[in-house]
Design a protein around this motif. Structure first.
Motif, short mmCIF file in Angstrom:
data_model
loop_
_atom_site.label_atom_id
_atom_site.label_comp_id
_atom_site.label_asym_id
_atom_site.label_seq_id
_atom_site.Cartn_x
_atom_site.Cartn_y
_atom_site.Cartn_z
N GLY A 210 0.99 -0.80 0.09
CA GLY A 210 -0.24 0.23 0.19
C GLY A 210 0.86 1.26 0.38
O GLY A 210 0.77 2.23 0.57
N PHE A 211 2.05 1.24 -0.26
CA PHE A 211 2.90 2.20 -0.99
C PHE A 211 2.93 2.53 -2.30
O PHE A 211 3.92 2.03 -2.62
CB PHE A 211 4.19 1.96 -0.21
CG PHE A 211 5.08 2.72 0.13
CD1 PHE A 211 4.97 3.80 1.23
CD2 PHE A 211 5.76 3.38 -0.81
CE1 PHE A 211 6.18 4.72 1.84
CE2 PHE A 211 6.66 4.76 -0.24
CZ PHE A 211 6.80 4.99 0.74
N LEU A 212 2.70 4.06 -2.41
CA LEU A 212 1.75 3.50 -4.27
C LEU A 212 2.93 5.63 -4.35
O LEU A 212 2.69 5.85 -3.82
CB LEU A 212 0.83 3.97 -4.35
CG LEU A 212 -0.04 2.73 -3.81
CD1 LEU A 212 -1.54 3.06 -4.14
CD2 LEU A 212 0.16 1.45 -4.58
N ILE A 213 4.28 5.18 -5.21
CA ILE A 213 4.57 6.20 -5.97
C ILE A 213 3.90 6.36 -6.90
O ILE A 213 2.99 6.26 -7.99
CB ILE A 213 5.47 5.58 -6.06
CG1 ILE A 213 7.29 5.19 -5.00
CG2 ILE A 213 6.46 7.71 -6.71
CD1 ILE A 213 7.05 6.51 -3.82
N ARG A 214 2.86 7.88 -6.42
CA ARG A 214 2.26 8.75 -8.02
C ARG A 214 3.24 9.42 -9.02
O ARG A 214 2.02 10.19 -9.85
CB ARG A 214 1.03 9.09 -7.59
CG ARG A 214 0.19 8.10 -6.19
CD ARG A 214 -0.31 7.00 -7.20
NE ARG A 214 -1.46 6.72 -6.10
CZ ARG A 214 -2.47 5.99 -6.42
NH1 ARG A 214 -2.33 5.50 -7.94
NH2 ARG A 214 -3.42 5.22 -5.45
N GLY A 215 4.57 9.91 -8.32
CA GLY A 215 4.68 11.15 -8.52
C GLY A 215 4.15 12.55 -8.54
O GLY A 215 3.65 12.74 -8.21
N ARG A 216 3.85 13.20 -9.94
CA ARG A 216 3.88 14.55 -10.08
C ARG A 216 2.56 14.56 -10.21
O ARG A 216 1.77 14.09 -10.97
CB ARG A 216 4.16 15.49 -11.09
CG ARG A 216 3.89 16.53 -11.26
CD ARG A 216 3.79 17.15 -12.96
NE ARG A 216 5.11 17.39 -12.89
CZ ARG A 216 5.64 18.50 -12.44
NH1 ARG A 216 5.33 19.92 -11.81
NH2 ARG A 216 7.49 18.90 -12.82
N ALA A 217 1.53 15.90 -8.92
CA ALA A 217 0.79 15.67 -8.91
C ALA A 217 -0.43 17.04 -9.37
O ALA A 217 0.32 17.87 -9.58
CB ALA A 217 -0.21 16.36 -7.62
N ALA A 218 -1.16 16.39 -10.31
CA ALA A 218 -1.41 17.43 -11.39
C ALA A 218 -2.15 18.38 -10.82
O ALA A 218 -2.14 19.58 -10.95
CB ALA A 218 -2.74 16.88 -12.67
N ASN A 219 -2.93 18.56 -9.66
CA ASN A 219 -3.16 19.95 -8.88
C ASN A 219 -3.23 19.40 -7.42
O ASN A 219 -3.91 18.40 -7.01
CB ASN A 219 -5.00 19.63 -9.46
CG ASN A 219 -5.73 20.73 -8.34
OD1 ASN A 219 -5.26 20.90 -7.29
ND2 ASN A 219 -6.12 21.75 -9.12
N ALA A 220 -2.25 19.92 -6.96
CA ALA A 220 -1.67 18.66 -5.86
C ALA A 220 -3.32 19.54 -4.37
O ALA A 220 -3.03 18.40 -3.63
CB ALA A 220 -0.44 19.55 -5.05
N ASN A 221 -3.65 20.81 -4.49
CA ASN A 221 -4.76 20.68 -3.57
C ASN A 221 -5.82 19.83 -3.23
O ASN A 221 -5.95 18.97 -2.76
CB ASN A 221 -5.33 21.75 -3.79
CG ASN A 221 -4.51 23.14 -3.02
OD1 ASN A 221 -3.55 23.13 -2.73
ND2 ASN A 221 -5.30 24.46 -2.99
N GLU A 222 -5.83 19.32 -4.77
CA GLU A 222 -7.29 18.17 -4.88
C GLU A 222 -6.66 16.32 -4.38
O GLU A 222 -7.50 15.95 -4.18
CB GLU A 222 -7.55 17.82 -6.69
CG GLU A 222 -8.24 18.53 -7.29
CD GLU A 222 -8.52 18.37 -8.63
OE1 GLU A 222 -7.93 17.95 -8.88
OE2 GLU A 222 -9.18 19.00 -9.22
N VAL A 223 -5.07 16.16 -4.27
CA VAL A 223 -5.14 14.82 -3.98
C VAL A 223 -4.53 15.02 -1.87
O VAL A 223 -4.75 14.47 -1.43
CB VAL A 223 -3.76 14.24 -4.53
CG1 VAL A 223 -3.97 14.40 -5.82
CG2 VAL A 223 -2.16 15.29 -4.09
N VAL A 224 -4.56 15.92 -1.75
CA VAL A 224 -4.26 16.39 -0.22
C VAL A 224 -5.75 16.89 0.13
O VAL A 224 -6.09 16.27 1.37
CB VAL A 224 -3.28 17.88 0.13
CG1 VAL A 224 -3.54 18.16 1.47
CG2 VAL A 224 -2.14 17.45 -0.61
#
Length: 414
Positions: A260-274
């Motif tokens: 369950g340790f997932l490297i997602r790379g660059r977030a298209a929209n940081a606020n959305e993922v947080v």
């Protein structure tokens, strides 16, 4: 355009607000000067990137400049700015003497971002498995360069109160050469909170940070090797999503679906993922400045668990929006508590809003900053007379750096 309303920013990189807090910070500074009617040129020796902000959108002129090249002299002389803002001390080292020589009456500002010497000294102590001491700073070679740069400038912008204290108490920098200007945000209200996902609507943990920044890479390693298994053991369904710009192959190799340790790379929209995460994890073991990722978490209504270094200078006397711990077991315990107990989570969220609204509102700082700039422009000669050490360093640097740069330029032509 009136010379009094021209600002030249010399950037180490082109702003990438979706990649790092430093990029957002630069856009905030640009906004302050735009409000005062400044025509702004942002110059940098950096190469363009696919993720750089489109400066034309905000009517800022983009100019590529070259290191160790007299072409900059002609450029800056023709532009004739009244204010020059150096983005980090390395840009002042490279171009400060040229600005001083060609535009001697321009107000010279330095945006430190964080104290590089503090970050590097802490990193060195960590890697040598010893406690960081203030004396380490005095022996750090970068400190000599960075403090010299601060002294040569008319005003340095600081985002950390702790670092301001270090400069005045340890390095004996006159406080009139420093100005506290943290990240500048708009207020958060209960109505704003109502628009954010609720406790029940959120799931999983998140880490976010630019991987070109060594403290972020180290924190992700720490999570993978030491902390995540302790959290996962108690929350077997939980996932840690790791986001960040510029992940190296070393980072990508940490991806492990089973754990369950997932490297997602660059977030298209940081606020959305947080905003979609229930808890932010940030076990930073060295670093400096204030942490954009943790401020972002507060603004997204997402509680966090971090370390003493992570929370340094961020919350004053206010309660943290989650927990602060340097102990592995306690860190994991607090992460699980925040994830499971809604009442605790909601209280932490409220704490984050308090921190934002009492310590980071734009209106708390912008008027004072603008007045300070006007005062310095009107009293620049006396201000510089009062800063004899800065004048001394300016004199000797102008000589040594000038001839070194000329030598490099001549060598490059051969």
């Amino acid at each position: 355009m009136n010379q009094l309303k021209k600002l030249l920013i010399i950037g180490s990189v082109w702003p990438e607000p979706n990649s790092s807090a430093a990029g957002s910070r630069m856009l905030q500074l640009i906004s302050l000067f735009k409000e005062e009617g400044f025509g702004i040129t942002l110059a940098s020796p950096a190469t363009d990137s696919d993720f750089m902000f489109d400066l034309e959108e905000i009517d800022v002129v983009k100019k590529t400049i070259v290191l160790n090249c007299s072409s900059f002299d002609a450029f800056v002389k023709e532009l004739d700015p009244s204010i020059v803002l150096f983005d980090r001390f390395m840009m002042e080292e490279q171009f400060g003497w040229r600005v001083s020589e060609n535009c001697p009456d321009a107000l010279r500002l330095l945006d430190t971002e964080d104290l590089h010497c503090l970050r590097l000294a802490r990193q060195k102590a960590f890697k040598e498995k010893r406690q960081f001491k203030i004396a380490d700073l005095l022996m750090e070679e970068v400190a000599k360069r960075e403090i010299a740069s601060l002294l040569r400038c008319d005003l340095s912008l600081m985002i950390s109160e702790y670092e301001m204290e270090l400069l005045t108490d340890t390095f004996k920098i006159d406080s009139c050469l420093l100005f506290y200007l943290p990240f500048l945000l708009e207020p958060l209200t209960n109505a704003d909170l109502d628009l954010l996902p609720s406790f029940e609507e959120r799931k999983n943990f998140v880490f976010i940070g630019n991987f070109l920044h060594e403290p972020n890479w180290n924190a992700v390693q720490y999570l993978k090797e030491t902390m995540w298994s302790k959290i996962k053991k108690q929350l077997p369904e939980a996932v840690l999503n790791v986001y960040g710009a510029y992940p190296s192959q070393k980072v990508l190799q940490l991806n492990n679906v089973k754990e369950g340790f997932l490297i997602r790379g660059r977030a298209a929209n940081a606020n959305e993922v947080v905003e979609q995460a229930r808890v932010v994890l940030a076990p930073l073991r060295f670093g400096a400045g204030i942490k954009g990722k943790l401020l972002e978490a507060m603004y997204c209504g997402t509680p966090s668990v971090t370390t003493t270094i992570g929370a340094e200078s961020m919350h004053g006397n206010l309660d943290w929006n989650g927990f602060i711990s340097d102990d592995v077991e306690a860190f994991a315990k607090h992460a699980v508590q925040l994830y499971q107990v809604e009442a605790l989570w909601l209280k932490a969220q409220e704490n984050g809003i308090e921190i934002i609204n009492h310590r980071y509102l734009k209106r708390l700082f912008d008027a004072d900053f603008k007045e300070k700039i006007k005062y310095l422009q009107a009293n620049l000669e006396q201000h510089r007379l009062n800063n004899f050490m800065g004048s001394l360093l300016q004199h000797h640097t102008l000589k040594s750096t000038k001839y070194m740069s000329m030598w490099i330029e001549g060598k490059n032509k051969v």
